[in-house]
Design a protein around this motif. Structure first.
Motif, PDB file in Angstrom:
ATOM      1  N   LYS A  81       0.818  -1.220   0.000  1.00  0.00           N
ATOM      2  CA  LYS A  81       0.000   0.000   0.000  1.00  0.00           C
ATOM      3  C   LYS A  81       0.847   1.263   0.000  1.00  0.00           C
ATOM      4  CE  LYS A  81      -0.486  -0.045   5.068  1.00  0.00           C
ATOM      5  NZ  LYS A  81       0.351  -1.250   5.284  1.00  0.00           N
ATOM      6  N   SER A  82       2.010   1.195   0.625  1.00  0.00           N
ATOM      7  CA  SER A  82       2.859   2.374   0.722  1.00  0.00           C
ATOM      8  C   SER A  82       3.663   2.619  -0.553  1.00  0.00           C
ATOM      9  CB  SER A  82       3.821   2.236   1.905  1.00  0.00           C
ATOM     10  OG  SER A  82       4.724   1.165   1.678  1.00  0.00           O
TER      11      SER A  82
ATOM     12  N   ARG B 106       4.774   9.896  -2.286  1.00  0.00           N
ATOM     13  CA  ARG B 106       4.383   9.720  -0.889  1.00  0.00           C
ATOM     14  C   ARG B 106       5.458  10.230   0.057  1.00  0.00           C
ATOM     15  NH1 ARG B 106       4.965   6.365   3.111  1.00  0.00           N
ATOM     16  NH2 ARG B 106       6.302   4.959   1.917  1.00  0.00           N
TER      17      ARG B 106
ATOM     18  N   SER C  33       0.370  10.618   5.714  1.00  0.00           N
ATOM     19  CA  SER C  33       0.886   9.499   4.930  1.00  0.00           C
ATOM     20  C   SER C  33       0.100   8.227   5.225  1.00  0.00           C
ATOM     21  CB  SER C  33       2.368   9.283   5.242  1.00  0.00           C
ATOM     22  OG  SER C  33       2.877   8.180   4.528  1.00  0.00           O
ATOM     23  N   GLN C  34      -0.211   8.007   6.496  1.00  0.00           N
ATOM     24  CA  GLN C  34      -0.963   6.821   6.886  1.00  0.00           C
ATOM     25  C   GLN C  34      -2.376   6.858   6.331  1.00  0.00           C
ATOM     26  OE1 GLN C  34       0.326   4.055   8.498  1.00  0.00           O
ATOM     27  NE2 GLN C  34      -1.638   3.235   7.804  1.00  0.00           N
TER      28      GLN C  34
ATOM     29  N   GLN D 256      -2.255   5.659   2.777  1.00  0.00           N
ATOM     30  CA  GLN D 256      -2.050   4.215   2.704  1.00  0.00           C
ATOM     31  C   GLN D 256      -3.301   3.445   3.109  1.00  0.00           C
ATOM     32  OE1 GLN D 256       1.883   2.901   4.359  1.00  0.00           O
ATOM     33  NE2 GLN D 256       2.176   5.089   4.712  1.00  0.00           N
TER      34      GLN D 256
END
Length: 257
Positions: free
Chosen positions: A34-35, A215, A224-225, A228
């Protein structure tokens, strides 16, 4: 199967379908994908290179059409069965093993995995590609690059001359090439000699137009989280608009702390 790396979104979907029809998992996903997968997915959809960075100032929002489109495309991949079974519960090591066993065609991770994969399957042939989410004539970027390995000297050290000498040693072509070929990582040393097939495939990308990992332009961890989490939400079945709204709410909370 006679497939070539696709150069637009429709081509990417067709390649995935052909792979699926022939018994391969088109895309192997892991818990950390995901990141990373979000980077090439947004690179041609964003209104600018700093769109994710501007989330922190409120100048851009995850509820904008470009980001909802990105989540919609990721959900399309999930809905059409282009990820392996139970993608959200698959570890990095498990997805890598499946790729090494050639049970999947694309691994949703970075080039840093190539050395590990070569050790698991010395005969495997690999290349790099990024999903192009727009028509070919609209594509501005063809891949993602990043810089995560850095060397520095402690400002308070009493041994600066020795440290500088050691850094000079590490950047000598022969020494840096040894590091590159053992780890599978491209370097910023121009004279590096890439010997492994994986690195030679990676080196081809040095001349292509790639975007710095978007990102990484986000400096607030909570934002950022949120990005994701929105990816895992749509793969888990959430409507893209709702996932975007949820993520933007988390962004707002981070901004207003």
């Amino acid at each position: 199967l006679g497939l070539e790396p696709p150069k637009d979104w429709e081509g990417f979907l067709k390649v995935c379908q052909t792979l699926k029809d022939n018994g391969y998992a088109p895309i192997l996903w892991s818990t950390i994908s995901k990141s990373q997968f979000i980077n090439p997915m947004v690179m041609n959809n964003m209104p600018g290179k700093d769109a994710l960075a501007k989330l922190e100032t409120g100048e851009t929002k995850l509820t904008s059409d470009w980001y909802v489109k990105t989540l919609t495309q990721i959900k399309e991949l999930a809905d059409k069965g282009y990820f392996q079974d139970h993608p959200l519960g698959t570890s990095k090591s498990a997805s890598t093993a499946l790729f090494s066993q050639e049970k999947g065609a694309m691994l949703a991770l970075g080039s840093y995995m190539m050395a590990t994969i070569n050790k698991q399957n010395p005969d495997i042939k690999m290349g790099l590609l990024a999903p192009i989410t727009v028509p070919k004539d609209k594509a501005e970027w063809w891949g993602i690059h990043t810089s995560t390995f850095m060397l520095g000297i402690n400002a308070n050290t009493k041994h600066k001359k020795a440290a500088l000498k050691f850094l000079e040693f590490l950047t000598e072509p022969d020494i840096s090439s040894l590091y590159a070929n053992e780890t599978g990582q491209l370097l910023t040393v121009k004279e590096a000699n890439y010997k492994t097939p994986a690195l030679k495939a990676s080196a081809e990308w040095l001349d292509k137009k790639t975007m710095f990992q978007p990102r990484y332009t986000i400096s607030v961890p909570e934002i950022s989280q949120a990005v994701q989490t929105s990816v895992t939400d749509v793969i888990g079945g959430m409507d893209p608009k709702k996932a975007a709204q949820k993520a933007q709410k988390e962004v707002n909370n981070a901004i207003n702390k």
